[in-house]
Design an enzyme around this catalytic site. Structure first.
Site, PDB file in Angstrom:
ATOM      1  N   CYS A  28       4.086   3.947   1.874  1.00  0.00           N
ATOM      2  CA  CYS A  28       3.900   2.629   1.279  1.00  0.00           C
ATOM      3  C   CYS A  28       2.675   2.723   0.380  1.00  0.00           C
ATOM      4  CB  CYS A  28       3.744   1.553   2.359  1.00  0.00           C
ATOM      5  SG  CYS A  28       2.282   1.759   3.391  1.00  0.00           S
ATOM      6  N   ARG A  29       1.985   1.640   0.161  1.00  0.00           N
ATOM      7  CA  ARG A  29       0.814   1.680  -0.726  1.00  0.00           C
ATOM      8  C   ARG A  29      -0.378   2.358  -0.049  1.00  0.00           C
ATOM      9  NH1 ARG A  29      -3.701  -1.222  -2.268  1.00  0.00           N
ATOM     10  NH2 ARG A  29      -3.429  -2.785  -0.650  1.00  0.00           N
TER      11      ARG A  29
END
Length: 178
Positions: A62-63
């Site tokens: 994810c980020r």
């Protein structure tokens, strides 16, 4: 729970047949991702897990690594045994100077959309309050209260609404082919 660094993932991508799934939303995915990653938004993981080969190692990203850690737990609960969270997420990947693929027509990042919408509503409230009726100034106050609530609770109702807008949603198959 297994974890790997972005440098380890970079090497694995060159030498192994694996699943790399990105559990961010479409706008984030289109705005920058690792080549070969497939979009599996966290909220759709349960209904789309049948698309994953249980024989392959699954890397989740994810980020920053928080949502991918949640995805790892979900996949483990669904019976997947070889699931690895990419520590630091795409931010660590970019910081390491590794290549990122971006869709030329990617929507703005969600945070930028929220800032734009909030600013637009505040300006509209002030202008309507000055030109039409003073009660319209309450719109600006509501936006301000919403921003305070978002900061205190670490949730954003405007962001959740914006995620449902057509420009932030794509069919999984179309998003995977970006």
């Amino acid at each position: 729970m297994s974890e790997c660094t972005v440098l380890t993932l970079s090497e694995k991508l060159k030498n192994e047949d694996l699943h790399l799934i990105d559990v961010r939303g479409y706008a984030e995915f289109a705005g920058g991702r690792i080549a070969g990653a497939r979009l599996f938004p966290l909220g759709e993981l349960e209904k789309r897990c049948a698309e994953l080969d249980r024989e392959k190692t699954i890397y989740v990203i994810c980020r920053t690594g928080n949502r991918s850690a949640q995805a790892q737990k979900k996949l483990n609960a669904l019976g997947f045994t070889d699931v690895i969270n990419v520590a630091g997420g795409l931010e660590a990947w970019k910081k390491a100077g590794l290549p990122v693929v971006r869709d030329e027509r990617a929507p703005w990042a969600l945070e930028r959309q929220v800032r734009f919408a909030a600013g637009l509503l505040v300006v509209a409230g002030v202008l309507l309050g000055a030109l039409v009726h003073p009660y319209f100034i309450a719109l600006s106050g509501l936006v301000g209260a919403g921003l305070v609530f978002a900061a205190v609770t670490d949730t954003c109702m405007m962001g959740m609404l914006l995620l449902k807008m057509p420009w932030n949603r794509r069919e999984p198959a179309a998003a995977d082919k970006l």
